[in-house]
Scaffold this active site. Sequence first.
Site, PDB file in Angstrom:
ATOM      1  N   HIS A 133       0.893  -1.501   0.168  1.00 20.70           N
ATOM      2  CA  HIS A 133       0.034   0.051  -0.106  1.00 20.70           C
ATOM      3  C   HIS A 133       0.969   1.200  -0.003  1.00 20.70           C
ATOM      4  O   HIS A 133       1.614   1.394   0.963  1.00 20.70           O
ATOM      5  CB  HIS A 133      -0.842  -0.043   1.336  1.00 20.70           C
ATOM      6  CG  HIS A 133      -2.105  -0.753   0.957  1.00 20.70           C
ATOM      7  ND1 HIS A 133      -2.200  -1.844   0.253  1.00 20.70           N
ATOM      8  CD2 HIS A 133      -3.473  -0.611   1.512  1.00 20.70           C
ATOM      9  CE1 HIS A 133      -3.466  -2.306   0.264  1.00 20.70           C
ATOM     10  NE2 HIS A 133      -4.140  -1.425   1.073  1.00 20.70           N
ATOM     11  N   TYR A 185     -10.256   5.741   5.941  1.00 19.43           N
ATOM     12  CA  TYR A 185     -10.342   6.051   7.222  1.00 19.43           C
ATOM     13  C   TYR A 185     -11.505   7.206   7.046  1.00 19.43           C
ATOM     14  O   TYR A 185     -11.241   8.217   6.367  1.00 19.43           O
ATOM     15  CB  TYR A 185      -9.200   6.717   7.819  1.00 19.43           C
ATOM     16  CG  TYR A 185      -8.276   5.673   8.318  1.00 19.43           C
ATOM     17  CD1 TYR A 185      -8.127   5.349   9.672  1.00 19.43           C
ATOM     18  CD2 TYR A 185      -7.250   4.892   7.386  1.00 19.43           C
ATOM     19  CE1 TYR A 185      -7.026   4.388   9.973  1.00 19.43           C
ATOM     20  CE2 TYR A 185      -6.298   4.138   7.547  1.00 19.43           C
ATOM     21  CZ  TYR A 185      -6.297   3.741   8.681  1.00 19.43           C
ATOM     22  OH  TYR A 185      -5.315   2.995   9.273  1.00 19.43           O
ATOM     23  N   PRO A 230      -5.937   0.650  17.787  1.00 19.95           N
ATOM     24  CA  PRO A 230      -5.852   0.197  16.355  1.00 19.95           C
ATOM     25  C   PRO A 230      -5.540   1.146  15.141  1.00 19.95           C
ATOM     26  O   PRO A 230      -5.258   0.900  13.951  1.00 19.95           O
ATOM     27  CB  PRO A 230      -6.624  -1.024  16.025  1.00 19.95           C
ATOM     28  CG  PRO A 230      -7.821  -0.348  16.850  1.00 19.95           C
ATOM     29  CD  PRO A 230      -7.293   0.058  18.053  1.00 19.95           C
ATOM     30  N   LYS A 271      -0.167  -0.225  14.596  1.00 20.80           N
ATOM     31  CA  LYS A 271       1.187  -0.277  15.411  1.00 20.80           C
ATOM     32  C   LYS A 271       1.425  -1.373  16.248  1.00 20.80           C
ATOM     33  O   LYS A 271       2.607  -1.758  16.687  1.00 20.80           O
ATOM     34  CB  LYS A 271       1.306   1.208  16.082  1.00 20.80           C
ATOM     35  CG  LYS A 271       1.455   2.431  15.462  1.00 20.80           C
ATOM     36  CD  LYS A 271       2.527   2.313  14.510  1.00 20.80           C
ATOM     37  CE  LYS A 271       2.515   3.533  13.716  1.00 20.80           C
ATOM     38  NZ  LYS A 271       2.973   3.238  12.298  1.00 20.80           N
ATOM     39  N   TYR A 318       2.838   6.705  10.099  1.00 23.89           N
ATOM     40  CA  TYR A 318       2.080   5.710   9.666  1.00 23.89           C
ATOM     41  C   TYR A 318       3.078   4.547   9.228  1.00 23.89           C
ATOM     42  O   TYR A 318       2.586   3.485   9.707  1.00 23.89           O
ATOM     43  CB  TYR A 318       0.993   6.043   8.407  1.00 23.89           C
ATOM     44  CG  TYR A 318       0.012   5.024   8.306  1.00 23.89           C
ATOM     45  CD1 TYR A 318      -1.189   5.040   9.035  1.00 23.89           C
ATOM     46  CD2 TYR A 318       0.227   4.115   7.536  1.00 23.89           C
ATOM     47  CE1 TYR A 318      -2.177   4.146   8.985  1.00 23.89           C
ATOM     48  CE2 TYR A 318      -0.798   3.063   7.068  1.00 23.89           C
ATOM     49  CZ  TYR A 318      -2.081   3.331   7.876  1.00 23.89           C
ATOM     50  OH  TYR A 318      -3.164   2.203   7.698  1.00 23.89           O
TER      51      TYR A 318
END
Length: 392
Positions: free
Chosen positions: A72, A201, A293, A297, A385
């Site tokens: 990704h 998201y 979550p 991580k 991220y």
Amino acid sequence: MRTRVAIVGAGPAGLLLGQLLQRAGIDNVIVERQSADHVLGRIRAGILEQVTMDLLDEAGAGARMHAEGLPHHGIELLFDGGRHRVDLQRHSGGRVVMVYGQTELTRDLMQARAAAGLQTVYSARDVRIEGFDGTRPRVVYRDADGERRIDCDFIAGCDGFHGVCRASVPAGAVRTWEKVYPFGWLGLLSDTPPVCDELVYAASPRGFALCSQRSPTRSRYYLQVPLTERAERWSDAAFWDELRLRLDDAARARLVTGPSLEKSIAPLRSFVAEPLRFGRLFLAGDAAHIVPPTGAKGLNLAASDVKYLAQTLQDYAADGSEAGLDRYSARCLRRVWKAERFSWWFTGLLHRFPGEAPIEAKFRSAELDYLLGSEAGLRTIAENYVGLPLDG
């Protein structure tokens, strides 16, 4: 039984540590209170940072991840009716993440361990650890034939938040830090194609939602729900209806629904125990820390703990110096707290909190608008991220 390192817990952290130690010539035994089938049945996230990918390769268990995993290069954020992409590769200096289910990663590590002929004790009852404050630590458990004991040089506590290892440390020797969030994530797994090639998201007025995936034909979706909710109260139809209300038109148009394979609610918490070393006992992974979550991580922090611990034990085996043992906790915690901060911040940025004033939503929208319109803001999201460098 005698071994150099007794590892308590056969989840990804314990299995990965066992592989790294074995390849460095350090014998180890893993003790797990659950059955192998139960361990493989756990549904968990699967977004891997480069550090974790590299460790799987080092452990000799990365081939299927490279063949079947989904790289990704970005993530998508929905807020105020608009969709905004964060180019992870561009804004992090070329790094990406890999979507590869934790169940599959665990399976790969189990198979690698079996191929190496290493011992794993599953379904161990009444596990306890003793003597870790001296020079003769041991793990004691019961099986069908009675009580067993593993004498060792070190114990690695990889047995999760509710495990025996941290619970065995005297209360005055450990300090814990915790924040419990006033909501959970209702997750649904389905054999349906994802709504997007990247994770989506959604910061919706109705609450947070996440569209993720396990493969091109298997999706994982989440809805923010109150802590009082129960998964059995949600029919599949009710879940899909609510998810549609939290997405944009493009996602709704691509949403394919189907029967759930699994449905559950996960509470959100931030938790850290300090220190992570107690004599000959070392904590790693969820036994030492929990993150919400939102920032993906948890598994990656466990992997970096394991990297540090494997390196520490290899150095000790080579020269007998305890300098590395003494540094283990501080090395891990520096990285842990940075990941905890990002996960806390990202969670607060995307969720609605019960009882908050209406102005809070406006603050979040303004912050998102600023971050996504700023090179510095995009870099902040992207570099956190994809994962900060080890010892960074």
